[in-house]
Design a protein around this motif. Structure first.
Motif, mmCIF file in Angstrom:
data_model
loop_
_atom_site.group_PDB
_atom_site.id
_atom_site.type_symbol
_atom_site.label_atom_id
_atom_site.label_comp_id
_atom_site.label_asym_id
_atom_site.label_seq_id
_atom_site.Cartn_x
_atom_site.Cartn_y
_atom_site.Cartn_z
ATOM 1 N N GLY A 58 -4.400 10.811 3.320
ATOM 2 C CA GLY A 58 -3.910 9.987 4.413
ATOM 3 C C GLY A 58 -4.491 8.590 4.468
ATOM 4 N N HIS A 59 -5.224 8.173 3.417
ATOM 5 C CA HIS A 59 -5.788 6.823 3.373
ATOM 6 C C HIS A 59 -4.788 5.862 2.745
ATOM 7 C CE1 HIS A 59 -9.443 9.433 3.258
ATOM 8 N NE2 HIS A 59 -9.709 8.659 4.304
ATOM 9 N N LEU A 60 -4.661 4.685 3.336
ATOM 10 C CA LEU A 60 -3.769 3.666 2.797
ATOM 11 C C LEU A 60 -4.471 2.956 1.645
ATOM 12 C CD1 LEU A 60 -1.033 2.228 3.106
ATOM 13 C CD2 LEU A 60 -2.186 0.591 4.608
ATOM 14 N N ARG A 61 -3.900 3.046 0.464
ATOM 15 C CA ARG A 61 -4.478 2.458 -0.746
ATOM 16 C C ARG A 61 -3.662 1.249 -1.197
ATOM 17 N NH1 ARG A 61 -9.379 4.854 -1.095
ATOM 18 N NH2 ARG A 61 -9.162 7.091 -0.929
ATOM 19 N N TYR A 88 -1.307 6.280 -6.913
ATOM 20 C CA TYR A 88 -2.281 5.719 -5.978
ATOM 21 C C TYR A 88 -3.083 4.596 -6.601
ATOM 22 C CZ TYR A 88 -1.126 10.080 -3.717
ATOM 23 O OH TYR A 88 -0.446 11.113 -3.164
ATOM 24 N N PRO A 97 -5.881 0.162 9.068
ATOM 25 C CA PRO A 97 -6.815 0.825 8.149
ATOM 26 C C PRO A 97 -7.561 -0.124 7.213
ATOM 27 C CG PRO A 97 -4.529 1.376 7.605
ATOM 28 C CD PRO A 97 -4.506 0.604 8.882
ATOM 29 N N TRP A 98 -7.075 -1.327 7.024
ATOM 30 C CA TRP A 98 -7.758 -2.280 6.144
ATOM 31 C C TRP A 98 -8.582 -3.297 6.920
ATOM 32 C CZ3 TRP A 98 -3.288 -3.639 2.233
ATOM 33 C CH2 TRP A 98 -3.061 -2.527 1.415
ATOM 34 N N GLY A 154 0.804 -1.211 0.000
ATOM 35 C CA GLY A 154 0.000 0.000 0.000
ATOM 36 C C GLY A 154 0.835 1.257 0.000
ATOM 37 N N ARG A 155 0.171 2.348 -0.366
ATOM 38 C CA ARG A 155 0.733 3.698 -0.289
ATOM 39 C C ARG A 155 -0.357 4.631 0.221
ATOM 40 N NH1 ARG A 155 3.868 4.090 -5.935
ATOM 41 N NH2 ARG A 155 5.734 2.971 -5.335
ATOM 42 N N TYR A 156 0.074 5.659 0.913
ATOM 43 C CA TYR A 156 -0.880 6.635 1.437
ATOM 44 C C TYR A 156 -1.191 7.684 0.371
ATOM 45 C CZ TYR A 156 -0.144 4.649 6.031
ATOM 46 O OH TYR A 156 -0.100 3.794 7.099
ATOM 47 N N ASP A 157 -2.475 8.015 0.249
ATOM 48 C CA ASP A 157 -2.863 9.068 -0.688
ATOM 49 C C ASP A 157 -2.779 10.424 0.012
ATOM 50 O OD1 ASP A 157 -5.175 9.333 0.854
ATOM 51 O OD2 ASP A 157 -6.463 8.327 -0.603
ATOM 52 N N THR A 158 -3.131 11.489 -0.694
ATOM 53 C CA THR A 158 -3.000 12.830 -0.132
ATOM 54 C C THR A 158 -3.941 13.075 1.043
ATOM 55 O OG1 THR A 158 -4.528 13.657 -1.809
ATOM 56 C CG2 THR A 158 -2.171 13.849 -2.284
#
Length: 148
Positions: free
Chosen positions: A51-54, A131, A82-83, A45-49
């Motif tokens: 702050g959500h982990l995608r 993302y 978060p998941w 995962g990566r965090y979006d702008t």
């Protein structure tokens, strides 16, 4: 494709070469498939702008040595992950759900992804999106010294 300037297409003959391009990138190890003692694939995962982990990638099956290394370094994710409760598809266009385990967001891993060229746009589109998710095979390369 690679060919000589004066080399015509010859149906049924393999005279042109195919060259694949790969890029490496990093992501947070956020989940695994298989068991915690023998992970099969990694969910990255990566965090979006916001702050959500995608989810950005799921790796191909791990080699035995990599399974052992990852198993020694992962800790099960807690209720604050978060998941937690999120479900992922087994594959593109399928209804099956992937059985996975969330892990503590402490490990950053490097992965290798194929790149592709979109001739219509005359641009190189990497399988790694900022993302978005990858649509090409993604291979675990190594864990990094970086931790979150």
């Amino acid at each position: 494709m690679v060919k000589g300037l004066d080399q015509p297409y010859l149906p049924g003959k393999r005279v042109w070469g195919k060259v694949r391009s790969h890029v490496t990138s990093e992501a947070v190890l956020a989940g695994i498939t298989g068991s915690l003692t023998s992970p099969q694939t990694l969910l990255l995962g990566r965090y979006d702008t916001a702050g959500h982990l995608r989810l950005v990638a799921r790796t191909t099956p791990l080699r035995t040595a990599d399974r052992r290394e990852i198993a020694q370094r992962v800790i099960p994710g807690g209720p604050e992950h978060p998941w937690r409760g999120r479900r992922f598809s087994v594959g593109w266009g399928t209804r099956g759900e992937l059985e996975c385990h969330s892990v503590c967001l402490e490990l950053v891993v490097e992965f290798i992804a194929d790149t592709s060229i979109d001739g219509a746009a005359i641009a190189v589109w990497s399988a790694i999106c900022v993302y978005g998710t990858t649509s090409r095979p993604t291979r675990y390369h190594r864990s990094t010294a970086d931790t979150l």
